[in-house]
Write an enzyme that holds these catalytic residues in place. Structure first.
Site, short mmCIF file in Angstrom:
data_model
loop_
_atom_site.label_atom_id
_atom_site.label_comp_id
_atom_site.label_asym_id
_atom_site.label_seq_id
_atom_site.Cartn_x
_atom_site.Cartn_y
_atom_site.Cartn_z
N GLU A 105 -3.20 9.49 18.00
CA GLU A 105 -3.36 10.95 18.28
C GLU A 105 -4.46 11.52 17.17
O GLU A 105 -5.41 12.23 17.40
CB GLU A 105 -2.33 11.83 18.11
CG GLU A 105 -1.22 11.66 19.43
CD GLU A 105 -0.33 10.35 19.19
OE1 GLU A 105 -0.47 9.87 17.99
OE2 GLU A 105 0.24 10.10 20.45
N GLN B 179 0.93 -1.21 0.01
CA GLN B 179 -0.10 0.05 -0.09
C GLN B 179 0.77 1.14 0.03
O GLN B 179 1.29 1.45 1.16
CB GLN B 179 -0.99 0.00 1.10
CG GLN B 179 -1.68 1.14 1.60
CD GLN B 179 -2.52 1.20 2.82
OE1 GLN B 179 -2.28 0.16 3.63
NE2 GLN B 179 -3.07 2.29 2.82
N GLY B 180 0.94 2.03 -0.98
CA GLY B 180 2.02 2.84 -1.22
C GLY B 180 1.01 4.32 -1.04
O GLY B 180 0.74 5.01 -2.02
N SER C 239 2.08 6.58 2.14
CA SER C 239 2.83 7.21 3.04
C SER C 239 4.16 7.83 2.28
O SER C 239 4.85 6.96 1.39
CB SER C 239 3.21 6.88 4.42
OG SER C 239 2.14 6.22 5.03
N GLU D 281 -9.54 -1.27 6.20
CA GLU D 281 -8.21 -1.32 7.08
C GLU D 281 -8.71 -0.94 8.55
O GLU D 281 -8.05 -1.78 9.52
CB GLU D 281 -7.32 -0.28 6.79
CG GLU D 281 -5.96 -0.16 7.43
CD GLU D 281 -4.96 0.85 6.79
OE1 GLU D 281 -4.79 0.86 5.83
OE2 GLU D 281 -4.49 1.57 7.85
N SER E 101 4.36 -1.75 3.73
CA SER E 101 4.44 -2.90 4.54
C SER E 101 4.53 -3.99 3.39
O SER E 101 3.92 -3.86 2.37
CB SER E 101 2.99 -3.16 5.20
OG SER E 101 2.85 -2.32 6.54
#
Ligand SMILES: Cc1cc2nc3c(=O)[nH]c(=O)nc-3n(C[C@H](O)[C@H](O)[C@H](O)COP(=O)(O)OP(=O)(O)OC[C@H]3O[C@@H](n4cnc5c(N)ncnc54)[C@H](O)[C@@H]3O)c2cc1C
Length: 401
Positions: free
Chosen positions: A383, A138-139, A141, A257, A174
């Site tokens: 957060e 999964q590209g 970030s 997800e 990942s």
């Protein structure tokens, strides 16, 4: 009762689709009776690459016998059924103390979005995923775009023939080191267009211009990767959803997800608690450890109940919305708490191993602890999830910092 014979496979298949409890009970029996399953339960691997290769062989076997095909549409090589079948699959792995094959993590995240937004591509490629022949990364970030994903800079220019030319860098992908393809979010609009100027594409890992650099985590295992794109050509058929419609695809994907991936995380956590329970029973445990175990167990059951409700929503085709951040907070917190409990209860074994311990087994349990450090970071930090709950679920005023 015996397992269905080949002659009765077709009627049994449709019965499983209509009757998830029958699927569940026959899967349970299969996992108890099939001789190869004991080897799967005991298998230890000394690297991330070895684990994926081993799990690929597990998927091949499960696919041949049909069990991991329920919950996936026939057009992608599935047997039909819905998310509840997939949840039952994870439940039964847990009941049999079997690990979730690693490819399932990315399949659950990426597969449904492909089916919804690029059915033709899904029909061509997802069968190989189910059979364990390939897996994808999964590209999303980038070095300067994680929490603020809409600021990503990997650029895609029109190639004049309906396709795109992609240049840029992704990070923390990942399974990226061994992935066969990447689902990549790229910028087709101006930087100022933020989430409105993004497009989702599927890129082969061996396409000219793609460079993959594995990243070793603190455990030493190369679980993640950096992926570089240098003028990589992407044909129009590899665009997932609409051009400039990538954010919609990403948000759809995020539901899975939070939902299916989250459910599988909780079931895997329950299996780890079962194993830890056995250790604590065998060695007798302190009152403090027992109380801590009970607290973590209750939190895991809360996450499981929440996850089950979310899976039912997905199966009904409902949109999860911002409340799925609650699922994310629950399952990532228990994942980390369970690993910390295992670490404390099995401290000597984890630190020093044991004469009769398989070194690969100790190393894999340690790697799980290291990996759980990232549970409340990956896929959106705790957060940020709390902000989403405060702003969009509770409607609290956005006050001064
Ligand atoms: C093990 C692992 C696996 C991963 N797998 C993948 C993958 O497969 N594909 C992929 O695309 N990415 C993946 N990631 C990346 C992951 O999604 C990002 O790390 C995550 O979204 C956080 O982004 P960042 O690292 O850029 O941190 P930043 O966004 O820079 O955040 C740094 C800190 O600032 C805080 N922060 C940021 N914004 C806010 C805010 N608005 N309010 C309060 N606090 C804030 C964060 O909580 C964090 O503590 C993975 C990461 C890890 C660790």
């Amino acid at each position: 009762m015996s397992l269905p014979s080949m002659a009765s496979v077709e009627p049994t298949r449709s019965k499983y689709v209509d009757d998830v409890e029958l699927y569940r009970s026959d899967l349970r029996r299969y996992l108890a009776e099939a001789t190869w399953v004991a080897e799967w339960r005991a298998a230890t691997c000394s690297s991330a690459e070895q684990r994926l290769a081993y799990d690929a062989s597990v998927l091949r076997r499960l696919y041949a016998d049909g069990w991991n095909r329920y919950g996936w549409p026939e057009m992608v090589g599935g047997h039909g059924g819905d998310e509840i079948h997939r949840a039952a699959f994870y439940d039964e792995l847990t009941a049999a103390l079997l690990p979730v094959p690693n490819q399932q993590w990315t399949l659950e995240t990426l597969g449904p979005a492909l089916i919804a937004f690029a059915p033709q591509l899904a029909a061509e490629r997802l069968g190989a995923y189910l059979r364990g022949e390939e897996w994808w990364g999964q590209g999303f970030s980038e070095p300067d775009a994680g929490s603020d994903l809409a600021s990503l800079r990997t650029r895609a220019l029109d190639d004049g023939h309906g396709g795109l030319v992609v240049s840029g860098q992704k990070i923390w992908t990942s399974q990226g080191g061994t992935a066969h393809r990447f689902v990549v979010l790229v910028r087709t609009g101006s930087t100022a267009s933020r989430h409105r100027g993004l497009t989702m594409v599927l890129i082969d890992a061996d396409a000219p211009g793609v460079t993959v650099r594995p990243i070793a985590l603190a455990s030493g295992r190369r679980e993640l990767a950096e992926v570089f794109f240098d003028n990589v050509r992407v044909p129009a058929q590899r665009v997932i959803g609409d051009r400039d419609g990538g954010w919609e695809v990403a948000m759809y994907l995020m539901q899975y997800e939070r939902g299916m991936y989250g459910y599988a995380v909780v079931t895997a956590a329950l299996a780890q608690l079962s194993r830890l329970r056995a250790t604590m029973v065998a060695r007798s445990a302190s009152a403090a450890d027992k109380q801590r175990f009970a607290r973590v167990y209750v939190a895991t059951m809360v996450a499981a109940a929440r996850g089950a409700a979310t899976v039912r929503m997905l199966a009904r085709g409902q949109t999860l919305g911002p409340a799925s951040s609650i699922d994310k907070l629950l399952f990532t917190t228990v994942e980390k708490d369970i690993q910390d409990l295992i670490f404390d209860v099995r401290h000597d074994w984890m630190m020093n191993g044991a004469d009769d311990a398989d070194p690969a087994d100790v190393d894999e349990v340690r790697a799980d602890w290291w990996y759980a450090r990232a549970a409340t970071i990956m896929g959106g930090t705790a957060e940020v999830q709390k902000n989403i709950v405060a702003d969009h679920v509770l409607g609290l005023p956005r006050g001064a910092q």
